[in-house]
Design a protein around this motif. Structure first.
Motif, PDB file in Angstrom:
ATOM      1  N   GLN A   9       0.807  -1.228   0.000  1.00  0.00           N
ATOM      2  CA  GLN A   9       0.000   0.000   0.000  1.00  0.00           C
ATOM      3  C   GLN A   9       0.837   1.274   0.000  1.00  0.00           C
ATOM      4  O   GLN A   9       0.430   2.289   0.577  1.00  0.00           O
ATOM      5  CB  GLN A   9      -0.944  -0.028   1.195  1.00  0.00           C
ATOM      6  CG  GLN A   9      -2.019  -1.079   1.098  1.00  0.00           C
ATOM      7  CD  GLN A   9      -2.965  -0.830  -0.064  1.00  0.00           C
ATOM      8  OE1 GLN A   9      -3.733   0.115  -0.063  1.00  0.00           O
ATOM      9  NE2 GLN A   9      -2.899  -1.697  -1.079  1.00  0.00           N
ATOM     10  N   ARG A  10       1.985   1.246  -0.657  1.00  0.00           N
ATOM     11  CA  ARG A  10       2.757   2.491  -0.774  1.00  0.00           C
ATOM     12  C   ARG A  10       1.965   3.521  -1.575  1.00  0.00           C
ATOM     13  O   ARG A  10       2.054   4.717  -1.324  1.00  0.00           O
ATOM     14  CB  ARG A  10       4.110   2.199  -1.429  1.00  0.00           C
ATOM     15  CG  ARG A  10       5.033   1.410  -0.506  1.00  0.00           C
ATOM     16  CD  ARG A  10       6.310   0.977  -1.195  1.00  0.00           C
ATOM     17  NE  ARG A  10       7.139   0.183  -0.303  1.00  0.00           N
ATOM     18  CZ  ARG A  10       8.168  -0.543  -0.696  1.00  0.00           C
ATOM     19  NH1 ARG A  10       8.498  -0.575  -1.974  1.00  0.00           N
ATOM     20  NH2 ARG A  10       8.872  -1.241   0.172  1.00  0.00           N
ATOM     21  N   ALA A 195      -6.766  -6.980   3.921  1.00  0.00           N
ATOM     22  CA  ALA A 195      -5.408  -7.071   4.467  1.00  0.00           C
ATOM     23  C   ALA A 195      -4.396  -6.991   3.344  1.00  0.00           C
ATOM     24  O   ALA A 195      -4.694  -7.294   2.179  1.00  0.00           O
ATOM     25  CB  ALA A 195      -5.235  -8.370   5.241  1.00  0.00           C
ATOM     26  N   TRP A 196      -3.170  -6.588   3.698  1.00  0.00           N
ATOM     27  CA  TRP A 196      -2.108  -6.515   2.704  1.00  0.00           C
ATOM     28  C   TRP A 196      -0.761  -6.875   3.341  1.00  0.00           C
ATOM     29  O   TRP A 196      -0.608  -6.865   4.560  1.00  0.00           O
ATOM     30  CB  TRP A 196      -2.041  -5.129   2.072  1.00  0.00           C
ATOM     31  CG  TRP A 196      -1.851  -3.989   3.011  1.00  0.00           C
ATOM     32  CD1 TRP A 196      -0.679  -3.449   3.455  1.00  0.00           C
ATOM     33  CD2 TRP A 196      -2.893  -3.208   3.627  1.00  0.00           C
ATOM     34  NE1 TRP A 196      -0.906  -2.402   4.300  1.00  0.00           N
ATOM     35  CE2 TRP A 196      -2.265  -2.227   4.421  1.00  0.00           C
ATOM     36  CE3 TRP A 196      -4.297  -3.257   3.578  1.00  0.00           C
ATOM     37  CZ2 TRP A 196      -2.983  -1.297   5.165  1.00  0.00           C
ATOM     38  CZ3 TRP A 196      -5.013  -2.336   4.314  1.00  0.00           C
ATOM     39  CH2 TRP A 196      -4.360  -1.365   5.096  1.00  0.00           C
ATOM     40  N   SER A 197       0.175  -7.216   2.465  1.00  0.00           N
ATOM     41  CA  SER A 197       1.549  -7.548   2.864  1.00  0.00           C
ATOM     42  C   SER A 197       1.543  -8.576   4.003  1.00  0.00           C
ATOM     43  O   SER A 197       0.870  -9.589   3.903  1.00  0.00           O
ATOM     44  CB  SER A 197       2.314  -6.270   3.228  1.00  0.00           C
ATOM     45  OG  SER A 197       2.393  -5.423   2.100  1.00  0.00           O
ATOM     46  N   LEU A 237       2.554 -14.247  -1.301  1.00  0.00           N
ATOM     47  CA  LEU A 237       3.884 -13.735  -1.626  1.00  0.00           C
ATOM     48  C   LEU A 237       3.827 -12.229  -1.893  1.00  0.00           C
ATOM     49  O   LEU A 237       3.838 -11.784  -3.053  1.00  0.00           O
ATOM     50  CB  LEU A 237       4.447 -14.462  -2.859  1.00  0.00           C
ATOM     51  CG  LEU A 237       4.475 -16.000  -2.781  1.00  0.00           C
ATOM     52  CD1 LEU A 237       4.929 -16.584  -4.101  1.00  0.00           C
ATOM     53  CD2 LEU A 237       5.368 -16.463  -1.634  1.00  0.00           C
ATOM     54  N   PRO A 238       3.772 -11.396  -0.841  1.00  0.00           N
ATOM     55  CA  PRO A 238       3.835  -9.947  -1.043  1.00  0.00           C
ATOM     56  C   PRO A 238       5.193  -9.527  -1.609  1.00  0.00           C
ATOM     57  O   PRO A 238       6.207 -10.160  -1.330  1.00  0.00           O
ATOM     58  CB  PRO A 238       3.645  -9.383   0.377  1.00  0.00           C
ATOM     59  CG  PRO A 238       3.087 -10.508   1.186  1.00  0.00           C
ATOM     60  CD  PRO A 238       3.621 -11.760   0.577  1.00  0.00           C
ATOM     61  N   HIS A 239       5.194  -8.465  -2.402  1.00  0.00           N
ATOM     62  CA  HIS A 239       6.441  -7.932  -2.986  1.00  0.00           C
ATOM     63  C   HIS A 239       7.208  -9.027  -3.726  1.00  0.00           C
ATOM     64  O   HIS A 239       8.440  -9.076  -3.695  1.00  0.00           O
ATOM     65  CB  HIS A 239       7.353  -7.347  -1.901  1.00  0.00           C
ATOM     66  CG  HIS A 239       6.729  -6.286  -1.056  1.00  0.00           C
ATOM     67  ND1 HIS A 239       6.694  -4.959  -1.409  1.00  0.00           N
ATOM     68  CD2 HIS A 239       6.108  -6.367   0.152  1.00  0.00           C
ATOM     69  CE1 HIS A 239       6.092  -4.263  -0.458  1.00  0.00           C
ATOM     70  NE2 HIS A 239       5.718  -5.091   0.498  1.00  0.00           N
ATOM     71  N   ALA A 269       1.952  -4.610  -6.138  1.00  0.00           N
ATOM     72  CA  ALA A 269       1.267  -3.325  -6.062  1.00  0.00           C
ATOM     73  C   ALA A 269       0.089  -3.326  -7.027  1.00  0.00           C
ATOM     74  O   ALA A 269       0.214  -3.732  -8.187  1.00  0.00           O
ATOM     75  CB  ALA A 269       2.231  -2.196  -6.405  1.00  0.00           C
ATOM     76  N   GLY A 270      -1.047  -2.893  -6.541  1.00  0.00           N
ATOM     77  CA  GLY A 270      -2.255  -2.848  -7.354  1.00  0.00           C
ATOM     78  C   GLY A 270      -3.064  -4.123  -7.370  1.00  0.00           C
ATOM     79  O   GLY A 270      -4.174  -4.153  -7.919  1.00  0.00           O
TER      80      GLY A 270
END
Length: 300
Positions: A9-10, A195-197, A237-239, A269-270
């Motif tokens: 969420q940058r 949720a994220w990352s 698998l974030p990032h 991202a996205g």
């Protein structure tokens, strides 16, 4: 349970998700993965229109440690046991995966598949042992019978009962999993969860730590433990593009095959991946068993 998993969420997209779901709030937020920075959630609160109820799970965790010294001492001992278990597992994992890669360079036959199966068995045994040790800890300490923990669980349940959604940010996945379990979030969660990352990882039935771009060279993906099991049969698998050598097809093939039949899902991202009824939606970007990134439901 309805779960919407996002990429990093940058450049925030959580506000778009909230609007698309028609949710007016309030939103119960978890920023415990930020640890000491847990209160620094002004940007997230603004994105959610200020309609937030902060669960403050990290603060609650620190308060439990301060006010229940018996529990705190036992928890530190548990962490020591788990750290030793992880160290021994990683030692065995290194030898097992080195054998897989050595065989892979020489042959594409059944020997590679058997070696990957041996790694899969090692992973499963480790996860089972971790869950067993944690289960014995909770059976012995009985958090629901401990006044400080019980009071916090009751407060968290009340907040979640009024929330339109639970929003879980990233940070330290181990801390997130710890506090989500301790305060029994899964048992009282009825609303959708966004949720994220690391926050997304903490929702899975199996948390896998990974990173190929260490200064010391690629590391082995390692099974860490179990999250809330709000989503199952996936490895999140974030990032992924920043942290994995996705162009190394043989290495990625071992990764995907090792965790099969669970599906390795990229959260870039996205990204927005929505689970409804527990099913991974078609079109989600995944790591296929041939080592290529593809869309779920398509051939690798």
């Amino acid at each position: 349970m309805r779960a919407i998993l996002l990429g990093p969420q940058r450049r925030p997209t959580v506000d778009l998700v909230v609007r698309s779901l028609g949710l007016a709030g309030p939103f119960a937020t978890v920023t415990a993965g930020w640890q000491e920075r847990e209160p620094d959630d002004g940007e997230l609160s603004a994105i959610l229109g200020g309609r937030v109820v902060k669960l403050e799970l990290y603060r609650r965790w620190l308060e439990v440690q301060e006010r229940d010294p018996e529990y705190a001492t036992a928890e530190r001992a548990l962490q020591g046991v788990l750290a030793e278990m992880q160290e021994l597992y990683l030692l065995r994992l290194d030898y097992a995966l080195q054998a897989v890669y050595a065989l892979q360079r020489r042959t594409s036959g059944s020997a590679v598949a058997e070696a990957v199966a041996a790694v899969r068995s090692l992973d499963a045994a480790h996860l089972g042992h971790v869950n067993e040790v944690r289960g014995e800890f909770f059976d012995r300490l009985r958090p629901h019978d401990r006044p400080v923990i019980a009071a916090h669980r009751s407060a968290v349940a009340d907040f979640l009962g009024e929330a339109a959604a639970l929003v879980v940010a990233g940070g330290h996945v181990g801390v997130l999993a710890e506090v989500l379990h301790l305060f029994n979030v899964a048992a009282v969660l009825r609303s959708p969860v966004i949720a994220w990352s690391a926050g997304a990882m903490a929702l899975a039935d199996r948390i896998v730590l990974f990173g190929d771009r260490s200064p010391h060279g690629p590391g082995h993906p390692e099974v860490y433990g179990s999250g809330l099991s709000a989503v199952r049969d996936v490895v999140l698998l974030p990032h992924a593009r920043a942290r994995l050598l996705l162009d190394d097809t043989p290495r990625m093939a071992v990764f995907a095959q090792r965790f099969a039949p669970a599906v390795c899902v990229l959260l870039e991202a996205g990204t927005r991946v929505e689970f409804s009824g527990g099913a991974l939606p078609a079109g989600a970007r995944v790591l296929g068993e041939e080592g290529h990134v593809t869309s779920f439901g398509e051939a690798a």
